[in-house]
Scaffold this active site. Structure first.
Site, PDB file in Angstrom:
ATOM      1  N   LYS A  98      -0.639  17.357 -13.644  1.00 63.20           N
ATOM      2  CA  LYS A  98      -0.683  15.904 -13.222  1.00 63.20           C
ATOM      3  C   LYS A  98      -1.998  15.494 -13.934  1.00 63.20           C
ATOM      4  O   LYS A  98      -2.143  14.251 -14.447  1.00 63.20           O
ATOM      5  CB  LYS A  98      -0.724  15.632 -11.725  1.00 63.20           C
ATOM      6  CG  LYS A  98       0.551  15.742 -11.257  1.00 63.20           C
ATOM      7  CD  LYS A  98       0.786  14.584 -10.187  1.00 63.20           C
ATOM      8  CE  LYS A  98       1.449  15.220  -8.970  1.00 63.20           C
ATOM      9  NZ  LYS A  98       1.068  14.697  -7.619  1.00 63.20           N
TER      10      LYS A  98
ATOM     11  N   LYS B 258       3.554   1.339  -3.858  1.00 61.47           N
ATOM     12  CA  LYS B 258       2.829   0.420  -4.953  1.00 61.47           C
ATOM     13  C   LYS B 258       3.498   0.458  -6.405  1.00 61.47           C
ATOM     14  O   LYS B 258       3.724  -0.300  -7.198  1.00 61.47           O
ATOM     15  CB  LYS B 258       1.278   0.908  -5.106  1.00 61.47           C
ATOM     16  CG  LYS B 258       0.369   0.467  -4.099  1.00 61.47           C
ATOM     17  CD  LYS B 258      -0.979   0.774  -4.445  1.00 61.47           C
ATOM     18  CE  LYS B 258      -1.732   0.546  -3.397  1.00 61.47           C
ATOM     19  NZ  LYS B 258      -3.233   0.941  -3.430  1.00 61.47           N
TER      20      LYS B 258
ATOM     21  N   THR C  58       0.837  -1.036  -0.023  1.00 62.23           N
ATOM     22  CA  THR C  58      -0.076   0.029  -0.059  1.00 62.23           C
ATOM     23  C   THR C  58       0.898   1.120   0.039  1.00 62.23           C
ATOM     24  O   THR C  58       1.917   1.108  -0.276  1.00 62.23           O
ATOM     25  CB  THR C  58      -0.842  -0.089   1.226  1.00 62.23           C
ATOM     26  OG1 THR C  58      -2.107   1.004   1.222  1.00 62.23           O
ATOM     27  CG2 THR C  58      -0.598  -0.028   2.601  1.00 62.23           C
TER      28      THR C  58
HETATM   29  P1  ATR Z   1      -2.400   8.634  -3.644  1.00 62.83           P
HETATM   30  O1  ATR Z   1      -1.400   7.531  -3.793  1.00 62.83           O
HETATM   31  O2  ATR Z   1      -3.173   8.451  -2.427  1.00 62.83           O
HETATM   32  O3  ATR Z   1      -3.350   9.060  -4.968  1.00 62.83           O
HETATM   33  P2  ATR Z   1      -0.840  10.991  -4.415  1.00 62.83           P
HETATM   34  O4  ATR Z   1      -0.287  10.266  -5.539  1.00 62.83           O
HETATM   35  O5  ATR Z   1       0.160  11.775  -3.361  1.00 62.83           O
HETATM   36  O6  ATR Z   1      -1.648   9.958  -3.245  1.00 62.83           O
HETATM   37  O7  ATR Z   1      -2.152  11.731  -4.884  1.00 62.83           O
HETATM   38  C1  ATR Z   1      -2.843  12.758  -3.890  1.00 62.83           C
HETATM   39  C2  ATR Z   1      -3.979  13.541  -4.722  1.00 62.83           C
HETATM   40  O8  ATR Z   1      -4.519  14.386  -3.947  1.00 62.83           O
HETATM   41  C3  ATR Z   1      -3.334  14.268  -6.006  1.00 62.83           C
HETATM   42  O9  ATR Z   1      -4.522  14.130  -6.843  1.00 62.83           O
HETATM   43  C4  ATR Z   1      -3.348  15.611  -5.224  1.00 62.83           C
HETATM   44  O10 ATR Z   1      -3.129  16.725  -6.281  1.00 62.83           O
HETATM   45  P3  ATR Z   1      -2.043  17.226  -7.038  1.00 62.83           P
HETATM   46  O11 ATR Z   1      -1.664  16.313  -8.047  1.00 62.83           O
HETATM   47  O12 ATR Z   1      -2.465  18.538  -7.402  1.00 62.83           O
HETATM   48  O13 ATR Z   1      -0.883  17.234  -5.848  1.00 62.83           O
HETATM   49  C5  ATR Z   1      -4.470  15.693  -4.386  1.00 62.83           C
HETATM   50  N1  ATR Z   1      -4.244  16.396  -3.250  1.00 62.83           N
HETATM   51  C6  ATR Z   1      -3.450  16.266  -2.158  1.00 62.83           C
HETATM   52  N2  ATR Z   1      -3.429  17.334  -1.459  1.00 62.83           N
HETATM   53  C7  ATR Z   1      -4.225  18.412  -1.736  1.00 62.83           C
HETATM   54  C8  ATR Z   1      -4.746  19.769  -1.544  1.00 62.83           C
HETATM   55  N3  ATR Z   1      -4.588  19.970  -0.475  1.00 62.83           N
HETATM   56  N4  ATR Z   1      -5.865  20.261  -2.528  1.00 62.83           N
HETATM   57  C9  ATR Z   1      -6.108  19.800  -3.517  1.00 62.83           C
HETATM   58  N5  ATR Z   1      -5.867  18.398  -3.815  1.00 62.83           N
HETATM   59  C10 ATR Z   1      -4.860  17.720  -3.024  1.00 62.83           C
END
Ligand code: ATR
Length: 300
Positions: A168, A77, A73
């Site tokens: 992204k 991954k 997890t």
């Molecule tokens: P996971 O493996 O759980 O998907 P991740 O790869 O870090 O974790 O992805 C987190 C997601 O939450 C992403 O879409 C991220 O947006 P960004 O690509 O712009 O970073 C989003 N996310 C995290 N914190 C955020 C915030 N404060 N506001 C909006 N989106 C957020």
């Protein structure tokens, strides 16, 4: 599924476990030991909370000890791929494995059961399949990759990816376009940020069947989603809101829609369905979802 006879006390146990970081509250040990009991398998399943700099050592230890299976997890991954001998087609395509199995020849193969887990969870919660549906996908991080692949594989009609960082979102859409070709899917994939930059229009903004949330919950992200959703107006009554998060059970995302007559689901059913797939890969035994849910009623 009926409870089967307990494994013979003298059957050697097979070892598996979950590898992640900050996973103290993972439900996987409980889920897998319950499936082990239901099926009569002799599984010994541990939880391995590993800091980033130790993951390679820990996973090599898993292999040296010739353990049978692993669940992987966050945040490993993608990283785990480099330590595996082979990958299933889906794990290779989405560049992420959440399940590892020691194959008959002793080699280690990575699988992605999040994809099947997501598809089955939507069927279960929505009572309808993904095919032909209009989907809004919130988030474009690691977890959203298996979700997007599943949506394309199942033939969603229109998919709109919304993400804080538009770069992204674009990269994920570009991967989605490659997957479409590979899967011969007609899904139309578009992307935008929360301010709707990047799209001139998307049919998903007119009518949407399913909203999937993969954004990491925080005060800031919750507020961003809240403002975005408020700007869209109401979703139709039967829209499925699905969060891949399951803690708390009424997640921050689902709370944004309190009082509306929508179908809402947290990530628990997806968690159970992906676990059933992992357990099947390790044991060849397929546990019935409803029987498992009944056994685990306390966690719902
Ligand atoms: P996971 O493996 O759980 O998907 P991740 O790869 O870090 O974790 O992805 C987190 C997601 O939450 C992403 O879409 C991220 O947006 P960004 O690509 O712009 O970073 C989003 N996310 C995290 N914190 C955020 C915030 N404060 N506001 C909006 N989106 C957020």
């Amino acid at each position: 599924m009926e409870k089967q006879k307990d494994a013979n006390l003298f059957d050697p146990p097979f070892f598996a476990g979950i590898f992640g970081c900050s996973i103290k509250y993972s439900l996987s040990p409980l889920i897998h030991s319950t499936m082990s009991r239901l099926s009569g398998a002799n599984l010994c399943y541990g939880s391995f909370d590993i800091p980033a700099e130790k993951f390679a050592d820990a996973f090599n230890g898993f292999k040296i000890l010739k353990m049978k299976g692993a669940n992987i997890t966050q945040p490993y991954k993608a990283e785990v791929l480099r330590y595996l001998d082979s990958l299933s087609g889906e794990a290779e395509t989405v560049c992420a494995a959440n399940t590892v199995n020691m194959e008959e020849d002793g080699s280690y193969r990575g699988y992605n059961t999040d994809i099947a887990g997501f598809i089955k969870a939507v069927d279960y919660e929505f009572k309808e399949g993904i095919s032909g549906k209009r989907i809004m996908l919130l988030g474009a991080g690691g977890a959203s990759r298996a979700v997007l692949y599943a949506l394309i594989k199942e033939g969603a009609k229109d998919i709109l990816i919304i993400n804080r960082s538009i770069d992204k979102a674009r990269e994920l859409k570009e991967d989605g376009d490659l997957w479409k070709t590979r899967l011969r899917s007609d899904s139309a994939v578009s992307y935008s940020d929360f301010y709707l930059n990047g799209i001139s229009n998307s049919p998903v903004l007119q009518s949407c069947d399913i909203v999937v949330n993969t954004v990491t919950p925080s005060g800031e992200s919750g507020e961003q989603i809240r403002r975005f959703v408020a700007g869209l107006g109401n979703f139709p009554d039967k829209t499925l809101l699905m969060d891949i998060v399951y803690s708390p059970r009424r997640t921050q995302f689902l709370n944004l829609f309190e009082g509306e007559r929508l179908i809402s689901a947290n990530g628990l059913s997806m968690l159970l369905f992906q676990a059933i797939e992992s357990f099947y890969i390790w044991t060849g035994k397929r546990i019935d979802f409803n029987a498992l849910k009944e056994e685990l009623a306390g966690i719902f």
